[in-house]
Design a protein around this motif. Structure first.
Motif, PDB file in Angstrom:
ATOM      1  N   GLY A 156       0.762  -1.225   0.000  1.00  0.00           N
ATOM      2  CA  GLY A 156       0.000   0.000   0.000  1.00  0.00           C
ATOM      3  C   GLY A 156       0.798   1.283   0.000  1.00  0.00           C
ATOM      4  N   VAL A 157       2.134   1.184   0.033  1.00  0.00           N
ATOM      5  CA  VAL A 157       2.947   2.397   0.114  1.00  0.00           C
ATOM      6  C   VAL A 157       4.053   2.352  -0.942  1.00  0.00           C
ATOM      7  CG1 VAL A 157       4.186   3.970   1.631  1.00  0.00           C
ATOM      8  CG2 VAL A 157       2.603   2.288   2.611  1.00  0.00           C
ATOM      9  N   PRO A 158       3.925   3.140  -2.021  1.00  0.00           N
ATOM     10  CA  PRO A 158       4.962   3.162  -3.049  1.00  0.00           C
ATOM     11  C   PRO A 158       5.973   4.274  -2.829  1.00  0.00           C
ATOM     12  CG  PRO A 158       3.086   4.386  -3.830  1.00  0.00           C
ATOM     13  CD  PRO A 158       2.737   3.919  -2.430  1.00  0.00           C
ATOM     14  N   ALA A 159       7.120   4.152  -3.472  1.00  0.00           N
ATOM     15  CA  ALA A 159       8.042   5.281  -3.598  1.00  0.00           C
ATOM     16  C   ALA A 159       7.457   6.259  -4.602  1.00  0.00           C
ATOM     17  CB  ALA A 159       9.412   4.791  -4.052  1.00  0.00           C
ATOM     18  N   LEU A 160       7.649   7.554  -4.357  1.00  0.00           N
ATOM     19  CA  LEU A 160       7.118   8.599  -5.229  1.00  0.00           C
ATOM     20  C   LEU A 160       8.238   9.549  -5.621  1.00  0.00           C
ATOM     21  CD1 LEU A 160       4.006   9.501  -3.031  1.00  0.00           C
ATOM     22  CD2 LEU A 160       3.970   8.091  -5.093  1.00  0.00           C
ATOM     23  N   ALA A 161       8.082  10.189  -6.757  1.00  0.00           N
ATOM     24  CA  ALA A 161       9.051  11.197  -7.194  1.00  0.00           C
ATOM     25  C   ALA A 161       8.310  12.397  -7.755  1.00  0.00           C
ATOM     26  CB  ALA A 161       9.999  10.626  -8.239  1.00  0.00           C
ATOM     27  N   THR A 162       8.805  13.578  -7.440  1.00  0.00           N
ATOM     28  CA  THR A 162       8.225  14.805  -7.962  1.00  0.00           C
ATOM     29  C   THR A 162       9.327  15.843  -8.090  1.00  0.00           C
ATOM     30  OG1 THR A 162       6.394  16.376  -7.681  1.00  0.00           O
ATOM     31  CG2 THR A 162       7.610  15.741  -5.697  1.00  0.00           C
ATOM     32  N   GLU A 163       8.966  17.064  -8.432  1.00  0.00           N
ATOM     33  CA  GLU A 163       9.931  18.151  -8.586  1.00  0.00           C
ATOM     34  C   GLU A 163       9.626  19.270  -7.595  1.00  0.00           C
ATOM     35  OE1 GLU A 163      12.553  18.596 -10.650  1.00  0.00           O
ATOM     36  OE2 GLU A 163      12.383  16.675 -11.694  1.00  0.00           O
ATOM     37  N   ARG A 164      10.653  19.681  -6.862  1.00  0.00           N
ATOM     38  CA  ARG A 164      10.585  20.870  -6.020  1.00  0.00           C
ATOM     39  C   ARG A 164      12.020  21.350  -5.825  1.00  0.00           C
ATOM     40  NH1 ARG A 164       7.275  24.920  -3.451  1.00  0.00           N
ATOM     41  NH2 ARG A 164       8.812  25.994  -2.152  1.00  0.00           N
ATOM     42  N   ASN A 165      12.409  22.346  -6.579  1.00  0.00           N
ATOM     43  CA  ASN A 165      13.813  22.780  -6.582  1.00  0.00           C
ATOM     44  C   ASN A 165      14.736  21.621  -6.938  1.00  0.00           C
ATOM     45  OD1 ASN A 165      12.996  25.337  -5.756  1.00  0.00           O
ATOM     46  ND2 ASN A 165      13.216  24.843  -3.587  1.00  0.00           N
TER      47      ASN A 165
ATOM     48  N   LEU B  57      14.809  17.251  -8.215  1.00  0.00           N
ATOM     49  CA  LEU B  57      14.118  15.987  -8.008  1.00  0.00           C
ATOM     50  C   LEU B  57      13.960  15.692  -6.516  1.00  0.00           C
ATOM     51  CD1 LEU B  57      12.927  13.658  -9.668  1.00  0.00           C
ATOM     52  CD2 LEU B  57      15.152  12.517  -9.510  1.00  0.00           C
ATOM     53  N   LEU B  58      12.751  15.277  -6.124  1.00  0.00           N
ATOM     54  CA  LEU B  58      12.443  14.993  -4.727  1.00  0.00           C
ATOM     55  C   LEU B  58      11.799  13.620  -4.616  1.00  0.00           C
ATOM     56  CD1 LEU B  58      12.093  15.929  -1.731  1.00  0.00           C
ATOM     57  CD2 LEU B  58       9.868  16.886  -2.434  1.00  0.00           C
ATOM     58  N   GLY B  59      12.328  12.779  -3.731  1.00  0.00           N
ATOM     59  CA  GLY B  59      11.751  11.472  -3.457  1.00  0.00           C
ATOM     60  C   GLY B  59      10.886  11.514  -2.213  1.00  0.00           C
ATOM     61  N   LEU B  60       9.699  10.905  -2.293  1.00  0.00           N
ATOM     62  CA  LEU B  60       8.748  10.927  -1.190  1.00  0.00           C
ATOM     63  C   LEU B  60       8.189   9.543  -0.910  1.00  0.00           C
ATOM     64  CD1 LEU B  60       6.526  14.020  -2.128  1.00  0.00           C
ATOM     65  CD2 LEU B  60       7.941  13.845  -0.080  1.00  0.00           C
ATOM     66  N   ALA B  61       7.825   9.308   0.342  1.00  0.00           N
ATOM     67  CA  ALA B  61       6.974   8.184   0.711  1.00  0.00           C
ATOM     68  C   ALA B  61       5.921   8.734   1.656  1.00  0.00           C
ATOM     69  CB  ALA B  61       7.771   7.077   1.379  1.00  0.00           C
TER      70      ALA B  61
END
Length: 416
Positions: free
Chosen positions: A379-388, A390-394
């Protein structure tokens, strides 16, 4: 876009996006609705509507649904927590009824089952592991205490009409029997139908029959069987999009007070720097974001943890002293501002525990969409987005993840 989903919190949205991506749909997670969707087969709109007034939740959900309709979606899914987090005056029933009206359809499956995390529905009752929902710890939730495991009875408090039910023996009697059961519920005027499921095969059975259902509701598990319907119609491109890998410092933020979050905080704290927020100092304005930001950055070589996680007694005392809503709002705002300060100071890997906390963090970061990576825990994937950069989120729902989730998540959302 083929499948459009609306999630009532951010961890639930990432959970659902993870399920759809694993089943072969090119999936994008959107933070709110609006703008251009881009190239995807499934779009999941993350809202923060679980604990707000029902009228506001309905308005935001309808706005998202209209946006998804404009993207050409053929089927819609309303995603809420697999522990059915709500109240007798809560949002699940009103949002579902409003979506039924908007979409011009007359029945919605209600199935929050997620067997991989121990959430099962039998005879219309929701179990967490081997316990009924109201004996699982959810009865102590600070915002949505769940004191009744009977989903039909609980939903009836929120809805205008009677709530139907389809039990496990019917689910397992074959597609014709299950289709006939839904037809009978429709004929009886039951717009919301609680549907049993105790394993993934049950969810696939329901998904197969739901191929022509305009609206489906539930946890992320109910999505397991949906992609195959589109694949059988030769509508999927089976595209694999590798997730980019952020590099840099990491940090963990946890605002959940669930029993699993308490264990995860204790486990991570044994070997890593940790900072427990003092609720009294926070409410009095004596604890600032800049103070905690400085502490995190000073310890950023060791991926520090900041948390407000506490046992139910401590939480109740704080709520009694300062007010439940005031405490929740203040803590969420603090974590959002802290996340923004950390990311803008160079933190590139961020792990967040708690649905409301995750929503506050994502809103503060002002990201519009997130890409879906590998699953860290069910139920919990690794996520990636952009904020200044590349940013990795969980983003982890309170009760999700193994005890060692925080350490694993930091490793999977990027590299140091």
């Amino acid at each position: 876009m083929l499948l459009g989903a609306i999630a009532d919190d951010f961890t639930g949205a990432s959970d659902l996006a993870n399920t759809l991506a694993k089943e072969g749909m090119a999936t994008t997670l959107f933070v709110g609705a609006g703008g251009k969707a881009g190239d995807c087969e499934a779009g999941v709109v993350a809202l923060k509507t679980r604990s707000i007034p029902a009228a506001d939740a309905v308005a935001q959900s309808l706005y998202a649904a209209r946006w998804l309709m404009d993207q050409g979606c053929r089927q819609f899914l309303f995603k809420y927590c697999s522990t059915f987090d709500s109240t007798p005056h809560g949002n699940i029933g009103p949002v579902t009824e409003a979506l039924l009206d908007l979409l011009g359809t007359d029945i919605a499956i209600v199935c929050p089952a997620f067997p991989a995390t121990g959430r099962r529905i039998f005879m219309g009752h929701l179990f967490v592991g081997d316990r009924l929902l109201n004996e699982s710890g959810m009865q102590n939730h600070p915002l949505t205490p769940m004191t009744d495991p009977d989903l039909r009875r609980f939903l009836r408090l929120q809805t205008k009409g009677e709530v139907g039910a389809i039990h496990l023996d019917t689910v397992r009697s074959g597609p014709e029997a299950l289709s006939s059961a839904f037809a009978a519920e429709r004929q009886a005027g039951h717009r919301l139908v609680v549907t049993d499921a105790i394993d993934d095969d049950d969810l696939r059975r329901i998904g197969k029959v739901a191929t022509d259902h305009r609206l489906i509701t539930g946890g992320s598990g109910i999505a397991i069987g949906l992609p195959r319907n589109f694949r059988d119609k030769n509508l999927l491109g089976n595209k694999v999009r590798p997730l980019p890998v952020p590099t840099g410092r990491g940090a963990v933020l946890c605002g959940s007070c669930s029993s699993m979050s308490q264990k995860q905080v204790a486990d991570y704290s044994r070997d890593n720097p940790h900072y427990a927020l003092d609720t009294g100092a926070l409410m009095a304005g004596k604890l600032t974001v800049s103070e905690v930001t400085d502490w995190v950055l000073q310890n950023s070589h060791a991926n520090p943890l900041v948390y407000s996680t506490a046992d139910p007694g401590t939480v109740s005392s704080a709520q009694a002293a300062f007010g439940r809503d005031s405490v929740a709002t203040t803590i969420e705002r603090f974590f959002g501002e802290l996340a923004l300060a950390l990311v803008d100071s160079g933190v590139r890997r961020l792990v967040v525990g708690g649905g409301e906390t995750s929503g506050a963090v994502v809103e503060a970061l002002s990201v519009r969409s997130l890409r879906i990576g590998a699953e860290i825990d069910p139920g919990v994937p690794a996520l990636a987005t952009e904020r200044n950069g590349l940013l990795g989120l969980a983003l982890k729902s309170g009760n999700f993840g193994a005890v060692d989730f925080f350490a694993k998540a930091l490793q999977q959302v990027g590299t140091a």
